[in-house]
Design a protein around this motif. Structure first.
Motif, PDB file in Angstrom:
ATOM      1  N   ILE A 137       0.876  -1.170   0.000  1.00 48.33           N
ATOM      2  CA  ILE A 137       0.000   0.000   0.000  1.00 48.33           C
ATOM      3  C   ILE A 137       0.910   1.215   0.000  1.00 48.33           C
ATOM      4  O   ILE A 137       1.723   1.384   0.913  1.00 48.33           O
ATOM      5  N   THR A 138       0.791   2.037  -1.041  1.00 49.28           N
ATOM      6  CA  THR A 138       1.738   3.145  -1.199  1.00 49.28           C
ATOM      7  C   THR A 138       1.059   4.468  -1.502  1.00 49.28           C
ATOM      8  O   THR A 138      -0.021   4.507  -2.104  1.00 49.28           O
ATOM      9  N   ASP A 139       1.718   5.514  -1.077  1.00 50.76           N
ATOM     10  CA  ASP A 139       1.350   6.884  -1.428  1.00 50.76           C
ATOM     11  C   ASP A 139       1.874   7.166  -2.839  1.00 50.76           C
ATOM     12  O   ASP A 139       2.688   6.410  -3.370  1.00 50.76           O
ATOM     13  N   ILE A 140       1.426   8.248  -3.444  1.00 43.59           N
ATOM     14  CA  ILE A 140       1.911   8.645  -4.765  1.00 43.59           C
ATOM     15  C   ILE A 140       3.155   9.517  -4.658  1.00 43.59           C
ATOM     16  O   ILE A 140       4.216   9.188  -5.165  1.00 43.59           O
ATOM     17  N   ARG A 141       3.036  10.655  -3.998  1.00 41.87           N
ATOM     18  CA  ARG A 141       4.131  11.628  -3.934  1.00 41.87           C
ATOM     19  C   ARG A 141       4.976  11.395  -2.681  1.00 41.87           C
ATOM     20  O   ARG A 141       4.498  11.545  -1.560  1.00 41.87           O
ATOM     21  N   MET A 142       6.228  11.032  -2.925  1.00 35.91           N
ATOM     22  CA  MET A 142       7.189  10.810  -1.847  1.00 35.91           C
ATOM     23  C   MET A 142       8.563  11.205  -2.358  1.00 35.91           C
ATOM     24  O   MET A 142       8.809  11.192  -3.553  1.00 35.91           O
ATOM     25  N   PRO A 143       9.479  11.534  -1.446  1.00 42.73           N
ATOM     26  CA  PRO A 143      10.845  11.856  -1.880  1.00 42.73           C
ATOM     27  C   PRO A 143      11.580  10.600  -2.349  1.00 42.73           C
ATOM     28  O   PRO A 143      11.175   9.482  -2.045  1.00 42.73           O
ATOM     29  N   LYS A 144      12.643  10.795  -3.076  1.00 48.05           N
ATOM     30  CA  LYS A 144      13.566   9.767  -3.572  1.00 48.05           C
ATOM     31  C   LYS A 144      12.972   8.866  -4.649  1.00 48.05           C
ATOM     32  O   LYS A 144      13.575   8.687  -5.681  1.00 48.05           O
ATOM     33  N   MET A 145      11.814   8.259  -4.416  1.00 49.34           N
ATOM     34  CA  MET A 145      11.128   7.469  -5.444  1.00 49.34           C
ATOM     35  C   MET A 145       9.634   7.528  -5.152  1.00 49.34           C
ATOM     36  O   MET A 145       9.196   7.144  -4.067  1.00 49.34           O
ATOM     37  N   ASP A 146       8.848   7.996  -6.127  1.00 46.36           N
ATOM     38  CA  ASP A 146       7.408   8.114  -5.896  1.00 46.36           C
ATOM     39  C   ASP A 146       6.694   6.771  -6.033  1.00 46.36           C
ATOM     40  O   ASP A 146       7.282   5.760  -6.414  1.00 46.36           O
ATOM     41  N   GLY A 147       5.420   6.782  -5.718  1.00 45.30           N
ATOM     42  CA  GLY A 147       4.634   5.557  -5.729  1.00 45.30           C
ATOM     43  C   GLY A 147       4.449   4.944  -7.104  1.00 45.30           C
ATOM     44  O   GLY A 147       4.394   3.723  -7.236  1.00 45.30           O
ATOM     45  N   LEU A 148       4.363   5.766  -8.136  1.00 42.67           N
ATOM     46  CA  LEU A 148       4.187   5.221  -9.486  1.00 42.67           C
ATOM     47  C   LEU A 148       5.439   4.488  -9.950  1.00 42.67           C
ATOM     48  O   LEU A 148       5.348   3.403 -10.543  1.00 42.67           O
ATOM     49  N   GLU A 149       6.597   5.045  -9.686  1.00 42.65           N
ATOM     50  CA  GLU A 149       7.845   4.354 -10.015  1.00 42.65           C
ATOM     51  C   GLU A 149       7.959   3.069  -9.200  1.00 42.65           C
ATOM     52  O   GLU A 149       8.388   2.039  -9.711  1.00 42.65           O
ATOM     53  N   LEU A 150       7.551   3.128  -7.938  1.00 42.68           N
ATOM     54  CA  LEU A 150       7.570   1.926  -7.099  1.00 42.68           C
ATOM     55  C   LEU A 150       6.673   0.848  -7.686  1.00 42.68           C
ATOM     56  O   LEU A 150       7.076  -0.318  -7.767  1.00 42.68           O
ATOM     57  N   LEU A 151       5.465   1.200  -8.133  1.00 41.60           N
ATOM     58  CA  LEU A 151       4.577   0.215  -8.745  1.00 41.60           C
ATOM     59  C   LEU A 151       5.223  -0.430  -9.963  1.00 41.60           C
ATOM     60  O   LEU A 151       5.140  -1.658 -10.143  1.00 41.60           O
ATOM     61  N   ALA A 152       5.852   0.377 -10.806  1.00 38.18           N
ATOM     62  CA  ALA A 152       6.520  -0.167 -11.996  1.00 38.18           C
ATOM     63  C   ALA A 152       7.613  -1.148 -11.599  1.00 38.18           C
ATOM     64  O   ALA A 152       7.738  -2.224 -12.198  1.00 38.18           O
ATOM     65  N   ARG A 153       8.392  -0.816 -10.593  1.00 39.79           N
ATOM     66  CA  ARG A 153       9.481  -1.698 -10.147  1.00 39.79           C
ATOM     67  C   ARG A 153       8.936  -2.962  -9.492  1.00 39.79           C
ATOM     68  O   ARG A 153       9.489  -4.049  -9.685  1.00 39.79           O
ATOM     69  N   ILE A 154       7.849  -2.834  -8.730  1.00 35.51           N
ATOM     70  CA  ILE A 154       7.229  -4.022  -8.133  1.00 35.51           C
ATOM     71  C   ILE A 154       6.733  -4.955  -9.228  1.00 35.51           C
ATOM     72  O   ILE A 154       6.908  -6.170  -9.147  1.00 35.51           O
ATOM     73  N   ASN A 155       6.121  -4.400 -10.265  1.00 31.52           N
ATOM     74  CA  ASN A 155       5.647  -5.226 -11.384  1.00 31.52           C
ATOM     75  C   ASN A 155       6.789  -6.026 -12.007  1.00 31.52           C
ATOM     76  O   ASN A 155       6.596  -7.181 -12.403  1.00 31.52           O
ATOM     77  N   GLU A 156       7.960  -5.427 -12.101  1.00 28.28           N
ATOM     78  CA  GLU A 156       9.115  -6.099 -12.689  1.00 28.28           C
ATOM     79  C   GLU A 156       9.723  -7.139 -11.755  1.00 28.28           C
ATOM     80  O   GLU A 156      10.038  -8.249 -12.174  1.00 28.28           O
ATOM     81  N   GLN A 157       9.907  -6.774 -10.503  1.00 25.70           N
ATOM     82  CA  GLN A 157      10.664  -7.610  -9.573  1.00 25.70           C
ATOM     83  C   GLN A 157       9.810  -8.532  -8.716  1.00 25.70           C
ATOM     84  O   GLN A 157      10.289  -9.579  -8.274  1.00 25.70           O
ATOM     85  N   PHE A 158       8.564  -8.151  -8.448  1.00 21.98           N
ATOM     86  CA  PHE A 158       7.694  -8.917  -7.550  1.00 21.98           C
ATOM     87  C   PHE A 158       6.297  -9.012  -8.169  1.00 21.98           C
ATOM     88  O   PHE A 158       5.330  -8.476  -7.623  1.00 21.98           O
TER      89      PHE A 158
END
Length: 103
Positions: free
Chosen positions: A53-74
């Motif tokens: 469960i993630t927020d959208i706007r965050m420092p260092k890496m936002d939630g949308l980039e996190l979703l993309a990386r989760i899709n690739e790695q997990f």
């Protein structure tokens, strides 16, 4: 038992979500809480979660980039986006990245 990773730069939000999840779902535990997407990926390298469960706007890496990386790695992990921003582009991009919900 479902394990949840909470990702939000506001500690108050993380704590509130944790209490809500554990109060309403006895079969779900919050196994991790971090402040941004980069920390989430580092946490996932050493731990396991079924749901992120993630927020959208965050420092260092936002939630949308996190979703993309989760899709690739997990790819098995379910993702839910929680945001106080009422911008359709965020909801649309979240759905494109296979989030199961945008709250």
């Amino acid at each position: 038992m479902n394990r949840v990773l909470l990702v939000d730069d506001a500690q108050l939000i993380r704590n509130s979500l944790k209490k809500s999840i554990e109060h309403f779902s006895p079969t779900t535990i919050v196994s991790g809480m971090v402040a941004n997407g980069l920390q989430a990926l580092e946490w996932l390298d050493m731990h396991y979660a079924d749901i992120c469960i993630t927020d959208i706007r965050m420092p260092k890496m936002d939630g949308l980039e996190l979703l993309a990386r989760i899709n690739e790695q997990f790819p098995w992990m379910l993702t839910i986006v929680v945001s106080s921003y009422d911008e359709f582009q965020y909801a649309r991009k979240s759905i494109q990245l296979h989030a199961v919900d945008y709250i």
